[in-house]
Design a protein around this motif. Structure first.
Motif, short mmCIF file in Angstrom:
data_model
loop_
_atom_site.label_atom_id
_atom_site.label_comp_id
_atom_site.label_asym_id
_atom_site.label_seq_id
_atom_site.Cartn_x
_atom_site.Cartn_y
_atom_site.Cartn_z
N VAL A 99 0.59 -0.84 0.64
CA VAL A 99 -0.17 -0.03 0.03
C VAL A 99 0.79 1.30 0.25
N ILE A 104 -3.70 4.73 -2.01
CA ILE A 104 -4.90 3.76 -1.25
C ILE A 104 -5.79 4.14 -1.47
N ASP A 169 -8.41 -1.06 0.77
CA ASP A 169 -7.51 -1.40 2.32
C ASP A 169 -7.93 -0.71 3.19
N HIS A 398 0.22 5.11 4.30
CA HIS A 398 1.44 5.26 4.07
C HIS A 398 2.59 5.34 3.91
#
Length: 451
Positions: A99, A104, A169, A398
């Protein structure tokens, strides 16, 4: 990295309409497990092999997995030779991209409609999330946002059949307690982070490691407030004022605090708003600073308390007084801010809306520019809550990928209104543990004391 930002709205500035994603044919049924069900028995019932059923429900692959009553089981279509060949091709391809190296995939499953207050508030929350995603582009954080309208009477299991749900996600939702368990089962099956942003009941966070529960129960908040009080005022004399409010729900805090003061041998007195001035004055110490606690969060009783304290100060200006209040009081700051400063007031809370902050004002202006209306007058502001939540979780994913737990050490964003940090609940999911005291100091400044 290519920047990718998608809104599943007819248009970002549309008032409230949300586009539902098309139905997919990934499952033919959703089954709720009964007491004596087994994986083999369910597979046989639908003419499937055990492997086919387990492949559709990845949580079943765990070594310690046990099928439980009430669990949601996704029933796939039987595989054709073409399906088997396609699966082989997929398995031969590289694993899912980390990811941290791609956009995302964000899901929002909340009531997004104009039917009632819940819908309007959640639309505002969603809009704040979209504003955050737009700002994240400047940090080279790409997002793919998909939204589903999940009202109070919706069977969320049908929403989970929608195309793209299993590819997320992270999913923000749901709003309603009865929708939590099926969504949690789904998120566990597909290893999706699940953020429950607002109040729910139940203890699902203890059962599912995928859950991040932002909401804190009143018992949790009361205990945090009591701990902060005892730490902040070790040498104060406490004065409890009974405000004669039969509707108050603050008794859990005041009674709990009295018991803790008694156990520590700390002094306190109890008086009443209806007490005569002499009797009221006797409740206060002349040798120690006093901290006042009333047993209601309502404005009329607060107003009477402040008037009573003013009379006390007129009679004896040497009496040192602080106030310890409730989160409800933040709604009254336009009227009582000067009094809060005058009486050195502390308000326990897990958010703080600072209307004077330049960043807050800029976000309010951007919201109006995007959506052609002001944010609703509410505390906390729902759009800012959505903005803070998105900044926190998406920056966290992130930066840390699937290792992101939202712990205190993993500071990833500067909140405007709604700070967060999480602690694990047993072997389950993560519970928001953030708490602060907003202190209105006599010098007309405000400080946030973080815990």
């Amino acid at each position: 990295m290519k920047k990718y930002f998608r809104h599943i709205l007819v248009a970002a500035a549309c008032l409230l309409s949300t586009t539902m994603l098309a139905q997919t044919t990934q499952w033919r049924d959703i089954y709720t497990a009964k007491k004596k069900d087994t994986i083999y028995g369910i597979a046989k019932k639908y003419g499937l092999t055990v492997d086919e059923l387990v492949d559709a429900n990845p949580a079943m692959k765990g070594d310690d997995y046990k099928l439980k009553k009430g669990e949601t089981v996704f029933i796939p279509f039987q595989k054709t030779p073409a399906d088997i060949e396609a699966e082989k091709q997929r398995n031969a391809q590289p694993k899912r991209v980390d990811v941290r190296e791609r956009a995302i995939r964000v899901g929002v499953m909340l009531p997004l409609h104009n039917v009632d207050g819940d819908g309007r508030r959640m639309v505002e929350y969603y809009r704040g999330l979209l504003l955050a995603c737009d700002s994240l582009k400047k940090a080279d954080i790409s997002t793919d946002v998909r939204a589903w309208n999940v009202p109070i009477d919706a069977d969320i299991r049908q929403t989970l059949l929608q195309q793209g749900a299993s590819e997320c996600d992270i999913i923000f939702g749901p709003l309603y307690t009865r929708q939590v368990k099926p969504l949690a089962d789904f998120c566990r099956a597909y290893d999706i982070r699940m953020v429950i942003p607002f109040s729910i009941s139940g203890n699902d966070v203890e059962q599912y490691q995928q859950i991040f529960q932002v909401y804190q129960s009143s018992d949790h908040q009361n205990q945090d407030a009591m701990n902060a009080f005892l730490e902040r005022f070790p040498n104060h004399h406490t004065v409890f004022i009974d405000c004669n409010d039969s509707t108050s729900r603050k008794g859990g805090f005041t009674m709990g605090l009295r018991k803790q003061l008694e156990s520590k041998g700390r002094s306190f007195n109890i008086t009443n708003l209806r007490s005569a001035d002499d009797a009221f004055q006797k409740a206060f110490s002349r040798t120690k600073p006093n901290v006042v606690v009333i047993n209601t969060g309502r404005s009329p009783e607060l107003n009477q308390t402040l008037a009573k304290l003013d009379q006390l100060r007129q009679r004896d200006a040497s009496i040192a007084i602080s106030l310890f209040g409730y989160i409800d009081w933040l709604m009254y700051t336009k009227v009582y801010a000067d009094y809060f400063h005058k009486y050195d007031t502390y308000i326990p809370t897990n958010f703080f809306f600072n209307a004077q902050s330049r960043s807050t004002q800029t976000l309010e202006q951007n919201y109006k520019q995007w959506f052609h209306q002001d944010m609703q007058y509410a505390l906390p502001r729902f759009a800012i809550t959505g903005y803070d939540h998105a900044q926190f979780f998406l920056r966290g994913l992130h930066q840390y990928g699937t290792a992101f737990k939202g712990a205190k050490q993993q500071r990833v964003s500067q909140p405007m209104q709604t700070p967060l940090y999480f602690k694990q609940v047993g072997n389950g999911g993560m519970q928001n543990a953030y708490f602060m005291l907003v202190h209105y100091k006599p010098n007309k400044t405000i400080e946030a004391i973080n815990y």
